[in-house]
Design a protein around this motif. Sequence first.
Motif, PDB file in Angstrom:
ATOM      1  N   SER A 279       0.831  -1.213   0.000  1.00 56.92           N
ATOM      2  CA  SER A 279       0.000   0.000   0.000  1.00 56.92           C
ATOM      3  C   SER A 279       0.857   1.252   0.000  1.00 56.92           C
ATOM      4  CB  SER A 279      -0.920   0.016   1.234  1.00 56.92           C
ATOM      5  OG  SER A 279      -1.791  -1.085   1.235  1.00 56.92           O
ATOM      6  N   CYS A 280       1.877   1.273   0.847  1.00 54.66           N
ATOM      7  CA  CYS A 280       2.778   2.422   0.863  1.00 54.66           C
ATOM      8  C   CYS A 280       4.080   2.023   1.525  1.00 54.66           C
ATOM      9  CB  CYS A 280       2.165   3.627   1.585  1.00 54.66           C
ATOM     10  SG  CYS A 280       1.866   3.380   3.352  1.00 54.66           S
ATOM     11  N   VAL A 281       5.096   2.792   1.247  1.00 53.51           N
ATOM     12  CA  VAL A 281       6.410   2.614   1.853  1.00 53.51           C
ATOM     13  C   VAL A 281       6.712   3.885   2.638  1.00 53.51           C
ATOM     14  CG1 VAL A 281       7.535   3.417  -0.264  1.00 53.51           C
ATOM     15  CG2 VAL A 281       8.856   2.135   1.409  1.00 53.51           C
ATOM     16  N   ILE A 282       7.318   3.729   3.829  1.00 54.63           N
ATOM     17  CA  ILE A 282       7.477   4.879   4.730  1.00 54.63           C
ATOM     18  C   ILE A 282       8.955   5.119   5.079  1.00 54.63           C
ATOM     19  CG2 ILE A 282       5.162   4.877   5.685  1.00 54.63           C
ATOM     20  CD1 ILE A 282       6.258   3.252   8.073  1.00 54.63           C
ATOM     21  N   PRO A 283       9.754   5.537   4.100  1.00 53.83           N
ATOM     22  CA  PRO A 283      11.135   5.901   4.437  1.00 53.83           C
ATOM     23  C   PRO A 283      11.144   7.092   5.385  1.00 53.83           C
ATOM     24  CG  PRO A 283      10.571   6.690   2.238  1.00 53.83           C
ATOM     25  CD  PRO A 283       9.432   5.826   2.691  1.00 53.83           C
ATOM     26  N   GLY A 284      12.151   7.133   6.219  1.00 53.80           N
ATOM     27  CA  GLY A 284      12.289   8.264   7.123  1.00 53.80           C
ATOM     28  C   GLY A 284      13.074   9.390   6.474  1.00 53.80           C
ATOM     29  N   ALA A 285      13.167  10.470   7.190  1.00 54.17           N
ATOM     30  CA  ALA A 285      13.944  11.618   6.710  1.00 54.17           C
ATOM     31  C   ALA A 285      14.433  12.397   7.924  1.00 54.17           C
ATOM     32  CB  ALA A 285      13.107  12.512   5.805  1.00 54.17           C
ATOM     33  N   SER A 286      15.698  12.746   7.917  1.00 51.94           N
ATOM     34  CA  SER A 286      16.237  13.589   8.977  1.00 51.94           C
ATOM     35  C   SER A 286      16.438  15.023   8.506  1.00 51.94           C
ATOM     36  CB  SER A 286      17.562  13.014   9.490  1.00 51.94           C
ATOM     37  OG  SER A 286      18.483  12.828   8.433  1.00 51.94           O
ATOM     38  N   ARG A 287      16.195  15.249   7.189  1.00 54.12           N
ATOM     39  CA  ARG A 287      16.249  16.594   6.618  1.00 54.12           C
ATOM     40  C   ARG A 287      15.155  16.709   5.554  1.00 54.12           C
ATOM     41  NH1 ARG A 287      21.211  14.547   5.988  1.00 54.12           N
ATOM     42  NH2 ARG A 287      21.006  14.576   3.717  1.00 54.12           N
ATOM     43  N   PRO A 288      14.597  17.892   5.354  1.00 56.49           N
ATOM     44  CA  PRO A 288      13.523  18.044   4.362  1.00 56.49           C
ATOM     45  C   PRO A 288      13.921  17.605   2.961  1.00 56.49           C
ATOM     46  CG  PRO A 288      13.607  19.968   5.794  1.00 56.49           C
ATOM     47  CD  PRO A 288      14.811  19.135   6.129  1.00 56.49           C
ATOM     48  N   GLU A 289      15.172  17.850   2.562  1.00 51.82           N
ATOM     49  CA  GLU A 289      15.567  17.516   1.194  1.00 51.82           C
ATOM     50  C   GLU A 289      15.554  16.009   0.944  1.00 51.82           C
ATOM     51  OE1 GLU A 289      19.365  18.841   3.459  1.00 51.82           O
ATOM     52  OE2 GLU A 289      17.241  19.435   3.306  1.00 51.82           O
ATOM     53  N   GLN A 290      15.670  15.216   2.003  1.00 52.11           N
ATOM     54  CA  GLN A 290      15.617  13.767   1.825  1.00 52.11           C
ATOM     55  C   GLN A 290      14.238  13.308   1.366  1.00 52.11           C
ATOM     56  OE1 GLN A 290      16.969  12.302   5.623  1.00 52.11           O
ATOM     57  NE2 GLN A 290      19.103  12.237   4.967  1.00 52.11           N
ATOM     58  N   ILE A 291      13.206  14.028   1.739  1.00 55.81           N
ATOM     59  CA  ILE A 291      11.851  13.682   1.296  1.00 55.81           C
ATOM     60  C   ILE A 291      11.738  13.808  -0.208  1.00 55.81           C
ATOM     61  CG2 ILE A 291       9.435  14.421   1.382  1.00 55.81           C
ATOM     62  CD1 ILE A 291       9.981  15.201   4.312  1.00 55.81           C
ATOM     63  N   LEU A 292      12.226  14.907  -0.749  1.00 53.55           N
ATOM     64  CA  LEU A 292      12.154  15.108  -2.197  1.00 53.55           C
ATOM     65  C   LEU A 292      12.955  14.047  -2.926  1.00 53.55           C
ATOM     66  CD1 LEU A 292      12.473  19.001  -2.334  1.00 53.55           C
ATOM     67  CD2 LEU A 292      10.395  17.597  -2.354  1.00 53.55           C
ATOM     68  N   GLN A 293      14.090  13.644  -2.346  1.00 53.57           N
ATOM     69  CA  GLN A 293      14.878  12.584  -2.959  1.00 53.57           C
ATOM     70  C   GLN A 293      14.112  11.269  -2.962  1.00 53.57           C
ATOM     71  OE1 GLN A 293      17.905  12.844  -4.509  1.00 53.57           O
ATOM     72  NE2 GLN A 293      17.484  10.732  -5.127  1.00 53.57           N
ATOM     73  N   ASN A 294      13.451  10.957  -1.851  1.00 54.78           N
ATOM     74  CA  ASN A 294      12.673   9.717  -1.771  1.00 54.78           C
ATOM     75  C   ASN A 294      11.570   9.679  -2.816  1.00 54.78           C
ATOM     76  OD1 ASN A 294      14.205   8.793   0.403  1.00 54.78           O
ATOM     77  ND2 ASN A 294      12.772   9.556   1.934  1.00 54.78           N
ATOM     78  N   LEU A 295      10.944  10.817  -3.048  1.00 56.77           N
ATOM     79  CA  LEU A 295       9.806  10.861  -3.966  1.00 56.77           C
ATOM     80  C   LEU A 295      10.209  10.639  -5.419  1.00 56.77           C
ATOM     81  CD1 LEU A 295       7.705  13.779  -2.447  1.00 56.77           C
ATOM     82  CD2 LEU A 295       7.323  11.322  -2.233  1.00 56.77           C
ATOM     83  N   LYS A 296      11.491  10.818  -5.717  1.00 55.80           N
ATOM     84  CA  LYS A 296      11.940  10.600  -7.094  1.00 55.80           C
ATOM     85  C   LYS A 296      11.756   9.145  -7.517  1.00 55.80           C
ATOM     86  CE  LYS A 296      15.362  14.341  -7.189  1.00 55.80           C
ATOM     87  NZ  LYS A 296      16.807  14.664  -7.325  1.00 55.80           N
ATOM     88  N   ALA A 297      11.731   8.243  -6.543  1.00 53.13           N
ATOM     89  CA  ALA A 297      11.584   6.826  -6.865  1.00 53.13           C
ATOM     90  C   ALA A 297      10.254   6.540  -7.548  1.00 53.13           C
ATOM     91  CB  ALA A 297      11.710   5.989  -5.599  1.00 53.13           C
ATOM     92  N   ALA A 298       9.209   7.271  -7.161  1.00 49.59           N
ATOM     93  CA  ALA A 298       7.892   7.045  -7.749  1.00 49.59           C
ATOM     94  C   ALA A 298       7.831   7.483  -9.209  1.00 49.59           C
ATOM     95  CB  ALA A 298       6.824   7.776  -6.942  1.00 49.59           C
ATOM     96  N   GLU A 299       8.788   8.309  -9.617  1.00 47.43           N
ATOM     97  CA  GLU A 299       8.791   8.794 -10.999  1.00 47.43           C
ATOM     98  C   GLU A 299       9.569   7.878 -11.932  1.00 47.43           C
ATOM     99  OE1 GLU A 299      10.480  12.671 -10.686  1.00 47.43           O
ATOM    100  OE2 GLU A 299       8.924  13.422  -9.320  1.00 47.43           O
ATOM    101  N   LEU A 300      10.287   6.920 -11.370  1.00 47.80           N
ATOM    102  CA  LEU A 300      11.077   6.018 -12.206  1.00 47.80           C
ATOM    103  C   LEU A 300      10.171   5.051 -12.965  1.00 47.80           C
ATOM    104  CD1 LEU A 300      13.982   5.042  -9.767  1.00 47.80           C
ATOM    105  CD2 LEU A 300      14.060   6.702 -11.635  1.00 47.80           C
ATOM    106  N   PRO A 301      10.594   4.612 -14.154  1.00 43.52           N
ATOM    107  CA  PRO A 301       9.824   3.583 -14.864  1.00 43.52           C
ATOM    108  C   PRO A 301       9.911   2.266 -14.112  1.00 43.52           C
ATOM    109  CG  PRO A 301      11.915   3.973 -15.974  1.00 43.52           C
ATOM    110  CD  PRO A 301      11.796   5.024 -14.909  1.00 43.52           C
ATOM    111  N   PRO A 302       8.968   1.355 -14.362  1.00 46.87           N
ATOM    112  CA  PRO A 302       9.038   0.042 -13.708  1.00 46.87           C
ATOM    113  C   PRO A 302      10.348  -0.663 -14.017  1.00 46.87           C
ATOM    114  CG  PRO A 302       6.910   0.355 -14.775  1.00 46.87           C
ATOM    115  CD  PRO A 302       7.779   1.498 -15.222  1.00 46.87           C
ATOM    116  N   LEU A 303      10.841  -1.420 -13.050  1.00 51.21           N
ATOM    117  CA  LEU A 303      12.033  -2.210 -13.293  1.00 51.21           C
ATOM    118  C   LEU A 303      11.702  -3.361 -14.232  1.00 51.21           C
ATOM    119  CD1 LEU A 303      13.625  -2.408  -9.711  1.00 51.21           C
ATOM    120  CD2 LEU A 303      13.820  -0.611 -11.437  1.00 51.21           C
ATOM    121  N   SER A 304      12.668  -3.736 -15.061  1.00 51.07           N
ATOM    122  CA  SER A 304      12.444  -4.820 -16.007  1.00 51.07           C
ATOM    123  C   SER A 304      12.519  -6.165 -15.295  1.00 51.07           C
ATOM    124  CB  SER A 304      13.501  -4.779 -17.113  1.00 51.07           C
ATOM    125  OG  SER A 304      14.782  -5.089 -16.576  1.00 51.07           O
TER     126      SER A 304
END
Length: 327
Positions: A279-304
């Motif tokens: 349903s969802c994955v809940i990575p943590g973040a110790s800085r705000p910029e880490q959140i934006l980095q985590n969200l980039k994963a959702a924009e990647l194409p599916p793995l082959s």
Amino acid sequence: MNHRKLGKTGLSVSEISLGTWQVGGKWGEPFSHANADQILNAAIDAGINFIDTADVYGDGESEKAVGRLVRSRSERIFVATKCGRRLQPHTADAYQPAALRQFVEDSLRNMQLETLDLIQLHCPPTDVYYRPEIFELFDRLRDEGKIQHLGVSIEKVEEGLKAIEFPNVTTVQLIFNMFRQRPPELLFKEAARRDIGLIVRVPLASGLLTGKFSPQSTFAPDDHRNFNRHGEAFDKGETFSGVDYATGLAAVEELKQAFPNQPLADIALRWILMFDEVSCVIPGASRPEQILQNLKAAELPPLSAEQMQAVRKIYDERIRPLVHYSW
């Protein structure tokens, strides 16, 4: 932001959400309300609508920060917290309905909320999953309007399989990542059959799967990656997913070769999202910029299929013998 249904709760949650263990301290940094506010608001600004916390994170300070966030924003934010780890000693016998009721009421007071969207038993001893009176309590709390849904946070697959036999259990939070690949074999199938939401924690194996660590990396004395590698403080599987540090580093190097020129953390999160049962994955973040980095994963194409197989091969050869049958 992509959304997925959180099982039979019916809630539509951001597929990448936020866990607040780091926000609550114990990762080498003291709790800071200013930092917590920045991280939490950055998450909502980015489209995250599901926040996972616990009463023991920062000794209640994380819950206070999450409650302050919810009260200050106009967006609908779903809040999940946990109860049980405050019991001393943390034993099955200590789990009693009266104590758990008090923990729920304390969490409501910490967050200054009238109801909890999701309350989760916080990795109780296995014997607790065989006690119906514990689960019946949460039916009464729901009838009283203090909670909306009940879930469990587990260490072992067998605990999840037992928990979802109780009809009021709606979600299971579990460790699932490239270094912990047992859950899909049976738990995912049973969860899908019973319409159970799956919340994935420790998606980056305590940072190992960022690919940023080396044999020379050090951790603060009060960081669990320093003091809990052998389970000295809590379940060993919570730290580096139970994988020996040197073995994990070697496996990471192979993963980097399988995914050249790509941030391994993004790939690790995208790998988890390849499983529709999640349903969802809940990575943590110790800085705000880490959140934006985590969200980039959702924009990647599916793995082959070939990429998925490469991950599986590394797991089978290096990691499976160490962890597969332990959790």
